[in-house]
Design a protein around this motif. Structure first.
Motif, PDB file in Angstrom:
ATOM      1  N   GLY A  66       7.234 -46.891  37.442  1.00  0.00           N
ATOM      2  CA  GLY A  66       7.961 -46.512  36.317  1.00  0.00           C
ATOM      3  C   GLY A  66       8.169 -47.150  35.244  1.00  0.00           C
ATOM      4  N   PRO A  67       9.081 -46.930  33.938  1.00  0.00           N
ATOM      5  CA  PRO A  67       9.095 -47.696  32.866  1.00  0.00           C
ATOM      6  C   PRO A  67      10.078 -48.740  33.236  1.00  0.00           C
ATOM      7  CG  PRO A  67       9.775 -45.577  32.236  1.00  0.00           C
ATOM      8  CD  PRO A  67       9.161 -45.482  33.622  1.00  0.00           C
ATOM      9  N   PRO A  68       9.925 -49.991  32.575  1.00  0.00           N
ATOM     10  CA  PRO A  68      10.674 -51.063  32.622  1.00  0.00           C
ATOM     11  C   PRO A  68      12.213 -50.659  31.901  1.00  0.00           C
ATOM     12  CG  PRO A  68       9.287 -51.912  31.077  1.00  0.00           C
ATOM     13  CD  PRO A  68       8.802 -50.601  31.738  1.00  0.00           C
ATOM     14  N   PRO A  69      13.412 -51.057  32.321  1.00  0.00           N
ATOM     15  CA  PRO A  69      14.499 -51.050  31.633  1.00  0.00           C
ATOM     16  C   PRO A  69      14.445 -51.737  30.323  1.00  0.00           C
ATOM     17  CG  PRO A  69      14.906 -52.534  33.290  1.00  0.00           C
ATOM     18  CD  PRO A  69      13.591 -51.906  33.508  1.00  0.00           C
ATOM     19  N   THR A  92      13.803 -46.279  39.134  1.00  0.00           N
ATOM     20  CA  THR A  92      12.881 -46.028  39.975  1.00  0.00           C
ATOM     21  C   THR A  92      12.637 -46.965  41.212  1.00  0.00           C
ATOM     22  OG1 THR A  92      10.912 -46.731  38.792  1.00  0.00           O
ATOM     23  CG2 THR A  92      11.484 -44.601  38.301  1.00  0.00           C
ATOM     24  N   VAL A  93      12.069 -46.677  42.278  1.00  0.00           N
ATOM     25  CA  VAL A  93      11.778 -47.372  43.336  1.00  0.00           C
ATOM     26  C   VAL A  93      10.198 -47.327  43.502  1.00  0.00           C
ATOM     27  CG1 VAL A  93      14.102 -47.392  44.391  1.00  0.00           C
ATOM     28  CG2 VAL A  93      12.283 -45.827  45.226  1.00  0.00           C
ATOM     29  N   ASN A  94       9.714 -48.296  44.339  1.00  0.00           N
ATOM     30  CA  ASN A  94       8.245 -48.539  45.013  1.00  0.00           C
ATOM     31  C   ASN A  94       8.272 -48.594  46.212  1.00  0.00           C
ATOM     32  OD1 ASN A  94       7.782 -48.499  41.992  1.00  0.00           O
ATOM     33  ND2 ASN A  94       8.573 -50.312  42.109  1.00  0.00           N
ATOM     34  N   VAL A  95       7.311 -48.203  46.967  1.00  0.00           N
ATOM     35  CA  VAL A  95       7.270 -48.501  48.597  1.00  0.00           C
ATOM     36  C   VAL A  95       6.045 -48.672  48.870  1.00  0.00           C
ATOM     37  CG1 VAL A  95       7.690 -47.614  50.785  1.00  0.00           C
ATOM     38  CG2 VAL A  95       9.180 -46.596  48.965  1.00  0.00           C
ATOM     39  N   TRP A  96       5.799 -49.788  49.684  1.00  0.00           N
ATOM     40  CA  TRP A  96       4.527 -50.049  50.327  1.00  0.00           C
ATOM     41  C   TRP A  96       5.010 -50.007  51.874  1.00  0.00           C
ATOM     42  CZ3 TRP A  96       6.072 -52.247  46.049  1.00  0.00           C
ATOM     43  CH2 TRP A  96       5.093 -52.614  44.942  1.00  0.00           C
ATOM     44  N   THR A  97       4.166 -49.299  52.668  1.00  0.00           N
ATOM     45  CA  THR A  97       4.263 -49.061  54.007  1.00  0.00           C
ATOM     46  C   THR A  97       2.987 -48.997  54.868  1.00  0.00           C
ATOM     47  OG1 THR A  97       5.338 -47.433  55.689  1.00  0.00           O
ATOM     48  CG2 THR A  97       4.400 -46.709  53.806  1.00  0.00           C
ATOM     49  N   PRO A  98       2.933 -49.520  55.938  1.00  0.00           N
ATOM     50  CA  PRO A  98       1.760 -49.404  56.713  1.00  0.00           C
ATOM     51  C   PRO A  98       1.544 -48.186  57.136  1.00  0.00           C
ATOM     52  CG  PRO A  98       3.062 -51.048  57.483  1.00  0.00           C
ATOM     53  CD  PRO A  98       3.815 -50.561  56.471  1.00  0.00           C
ATOM     54  N   ALA A  99       2.492 -47.073  57.228  1.00  0.00           N
ATOM     55  CA  ALA A  99       1.873 -45.848  57.782  1.00  0.00           C
ATOM     56  C   ALA A  99       3.648 -44.959  57.436  1.00  0.00           C
ATOM     57  CB  ALA A  99       1.572 -45.561  58.847  1.00  0.00           C
ATOM     58  N   ASN A 144      13.864 -50.906  40.214  1.00  0.00           N
ATOM     59  CA  ASN A 144      14.246 -51.215  38.766  1.00  0.00           C
ATOM     60  C   ASN A 144      15.784 -51.067  38.707  1.00  0.00           C
ATOM     61  OD1 ASN A 144      11.791 -51.836  37.930  1.00  0.00           O
ATOM     62  ND2 ASN A 144      11.831 -50.026  36.612  1.00  0.00           N
ATOM     63  N   TYR A 145      16.607 -51.880  37.812  1.00  0.00           N
ATOM     64  CA  TYR A 145      18.022 -52.014  37.590  1.00  0.00           C
ATOM     65  C   TYR A 145      18.027 -52.454  36.163  1.00  0.00           C
ATOM     66  CZ  TYR A 145      18.165 -56.927  38.409  1.00  0.00           C
ATOM     67  OH  TYR A 145      17.884 -58.353  38.205  1.00  0.00           O
ATOM     68  N   ARG A 146      19.214 -51.732  35.426  1.00  0.00           N
ATOM     69  CA  ARG A 146      19.412 -52.093  34.135  1.00  0.00           C
ATOM     70  C   ARG A 146      19.837 -53.475  34.079  1.00  0.00           C
ATOM     71  NH1 ARG A 146      23.576 -47.078  33.001  1.00  0.00           N
ATOM     72  NH2 ARG A 146      23.807 -47.289  35.181  1.00  0.00           N
ATOM     73  N   VAL A 147      19.109 -54.107  32.797  1.00  0.00           N
ATOM     74  CA  VAL A 147      19.400 -55.447  32.534  1.00  0.00           C
ATOM     75  C   VAL A 147      20.215 -55.509  31.146  1.00  0.00           C
ATOM     76  CG1 VAL A 147      17.884 -56.218  34.135  1.00  0.00           C
ATOM     77  CG2 VAL A 147      17.013 -55.597  31.829  1.00  0.00           C
ATOM     78  N   GLY A 148      20.374 -56.661  30.712  1.00  0.00           N
ATOM     79  CA  GLY A 148      20.886 -56.799  29.498  1.00  0.00           C
ATOM     80  C   GLY A 148      22.231 -56.139  29.004  1.00  0.00           C
ATOM     81  N   MET A 149      22.234 -55.657  27.679  1.00  0.00           N
ATOM     82  CA  MET A 149      23.518 -54.786  27.375  1.00  0.00           C
ATOM     83  C   MET A 149      23.553 -53.486  28.068  1.00  0.00           C
ATOM     84  SD  MET A 149      24.004 -55.607  23.285  1.00  0.00           S
ATOM     85  CE  MET A 149      25.839 -54.689  23.292  1.00  0.00           C
ATOM     86  N   GLU A 150      22.593 -52.846  28.262  1.00  0.00           N
ATOM     87  CA  GLU A 150      22.309 -51.604  29.376  1.00  0.00           C
ATOM     88  C   GLU A 150      23.148 -51.909  30.607  1.00  0.00           C
ATOM     89  OE1 GLU A 150      21.412 -48.876  27.723  1.00  0.00           O
ATOM     90  OE2 GLU A 150      20.420 -49.629  26.182  1.00  0.00           O
ATOM     91  N   GLY A 151      22.883 -53.004  31.164  1.00  0.00           N
ATOM     92  CA  GLY A 151      23.336 -53.228  32.384  1.00  0.00           C
ATOM     93  C   GLY A 151      24.563 -53.915  32.654  1.00  0.00           C
TER      94      GLY A 151
END
Length: 513
Positions: A66-69, A92-99, A144-151
């Motif tokens: 997903g786009p960065p904050p 957004t989140v991302n997942v790595w899984t063996p299965a 991802n999580y909001r950073v800077g002034m947004e977060g």
């Protein structure tokens, strides 16, 4: 362990609470990217607590991060690298899984990136989690999580710590969905570095995060948490860079990139405002978690000492020469003189400048500066987090990285963020290019990297990283060097200097300069 080679198979599909997602099979892992865990925080959701994602019909392609904050990408401007996606679906989140097998019940590790609370995104190649997932046979989530002034900026009529609330929302998503990806929601370990470690420490203290994870790893915890008064004053200064008031009404119509520019404009002015902002001023970082009394009732050190996280297994540590990265980036590596060293010692040293000079009688001005900067910002906050956990009836494992970065003839030492490429094995990404000089990692570096991953994944699986828990008598820690050892905490002189020091919320210290 080597990463398995590519396997040709149908693209994996998993059904989440929001809808079905299709990932890809990469290097023997099923990988899903850019899954929303909250609605885009724009429009009437801007500066609000995260809202549950809207469900979708059909199968959503989860191929791209997903786009960065919105964030400060540094001298290159605010747009970021050319391969960073655009859009406002920042959460957004991302997942790595063996299965993605619901019957697998694998341990889960959730990564929280650092970046001074003003930059960072999970699509950074430095955080490619495939080696951790493969070597540890577990599920890895990045978010991802909001950073800077947004977060993190104090904005009237908006909740404090919005970036931390995003992290909580992502952990709720993990609880609700990770079993479908082969993970065990009862075996979740959060881990993060720098501002990510500060976030981990904050989550340990946040009532809203209770029950969302079982273990925590905090790598180089910053001691910078703001009081409400300090956050409000800095928030006013940030808004003033735009000629506005720090209110939702004034700021909600401002484009995100303009808020980023406000932070960029204020940061270089901060060191001149020590009389008002105290220790926060020289950090040139106008953002930090806020001890607001609601979402973050007290500092992490206070919370842990009172037993708030006694049931959470904790691992924490730091790098020996944290601050050298920053003096190098400022073009001052090895060049700090007496005046600047004295200023830092007077501002940061518990017991005053004379205590440090007496404790390190043979140290140069440059060495004293590096010592006290490393100690106050990362080393002692990390060690004291473990000590607070013990005081509250919990258990903690402690480490120190002493292996020096290869670049610049080793002059960087074991600098800040060196643990990230060692843990992820991403030696050609982000700061690792600087720390390793762009060269391929040596066999020694690869061996140390494998030890890092083995310790972290063992901790996520069992709560035991492979060395004794820290205690108040022996102070045993894992020392990560070319030949790792278990030894009493190496920075005993600093430990004694800071014994009894309390890491409180940084105050607003004086009248306007």
């Amino acid at each position: 362990m080597t990463i398995p080679g590519p396997v040709q198979s149908a693209e994996p599909v998993v059904r989440t609470a929001g809808g079905a997602v299709r990932g890809r099979t990469e290097d023997g892992l099923a990988v899903f990217r850019g899954i929303p865990f909250a609605q885009p925080p724009v429009g009437d959701a801007r500066f609000a607590a995260p809202r549950r994602p809207r469900p979708w019909d059909g199968i959503r392609e989860a191929y791209a991060f997903g786009p960065p904050p919105p964030q400060d990408f540094g001298a290159a401007g605010t747009a970021g690298p050319p391969d960073v996606p655009g859009g406002d679906d920042w959460l957004t989140v991302n997942v790595w899984t063996p299965a993605p097998d619901p019957a697998a019940h694998r341990p889960v590790m959730v990564w929280i990136y650092g970046g001074a609370y003003k930059l960072g995104h999970s699509g950074n190649p430095a955080y490619d989690a495939r080696r951790i997932a493969a070597d540890g046979d577990l599920v890895v989530v990045t978010l991802n999580y909001r950073v800077g002034m947004e977060g993190f900026a104090h904005i009237e009529d908006a909740p404090a710590n919005r970036g931390l609330l995003d992290q909580v929302a992502a952990l709720v998503w993990v609880q609700e969905n990770i079993a479908a990806f082969g993970g065990d929601p009862d075996q979740v370990t959060i881990f993060g570095e720098s501002a990510g470690a500060g976030s981990v420490a904050a989550l340990l203290a946040m009532p809203r995060a209770a029950g969302l994870f079982r273990r925590a790893v905090a790598q180089s915890v910053p001691g910078t948490f703001f009081s409400t008064e300090l956050a409000a004053d800095i928030g006013t200064a940030l808004a003033a860079e735009l000629g506005l008031s720090p209110t939702v009404a004034d700021l909600s119509g401002v484009a995100p990139d303009q808020l980023v520019k406000a932070g960029q404009a204020l940061a270089p002015k901060m060191p001149g405002n020590v009389a008002r902002w105290g220790r926060a001023a020289p950090t040139v970082t106008p953002y930090a978690p806020v001890v607001d009394g609601e979402f973050l009732p007290v500092t992490p050190w206070q919370a842990l000492a009172s037993g708030a996280a006694r049931d959470i297994e904790l691992m924490t540590g730091h790098n020996r020469d944290e601050n050298r990265l920053f003096t190098m980036m400022a073009g001052k590596l090895g060049q700090i003189g007496e005046d600047r060293a004295s200023t830092a010692l007077r501002l940061y040293a518990p017991g005053g400048e004379s205590a440090y000079r007496a404790a390190f009688p043979d140290a140069t001005a440059n060495d004293l500066y590096e010592h006290v900067q490393t100690d106050w910002l990362f080393a002692m906050p990390s060690l004291h987090l473990a000590e607070a956990q013990l005081a509250g009836g919990g258990r903690a494992h402690v480490y120190e990285l002493t292996w020096p970065a290869p670049a610049f003839g080793g002059a960087l030492g074991a600098c800040h963020a060196l643990d990230v490429p060692l843990l992820f094995g991403t030696f050609q990404a982000d700061l690792a290019q600087l720390q390793f000089g762009g060269a391929a990692p040596s066999e020694e570096a690869l061996a140390l990297s494998a030890r890092f991953r083995a310790a972290w994944t063992a901790f996520a699986r069992t709560g035991d990283p492979g060395w004794p828990a820290y205690d108040a008598q022996r102070h045993l820690v894992r020392v990560f060097d070319a030949e790792p050892t278990v030894a009493p905490y190496p920075e005993e002189t600093s430990r004694r200097l800071w014994e009894g020091h309390e890491f409180t919320a940084l105050p607003l210290v004086g009248p306007e300069a």
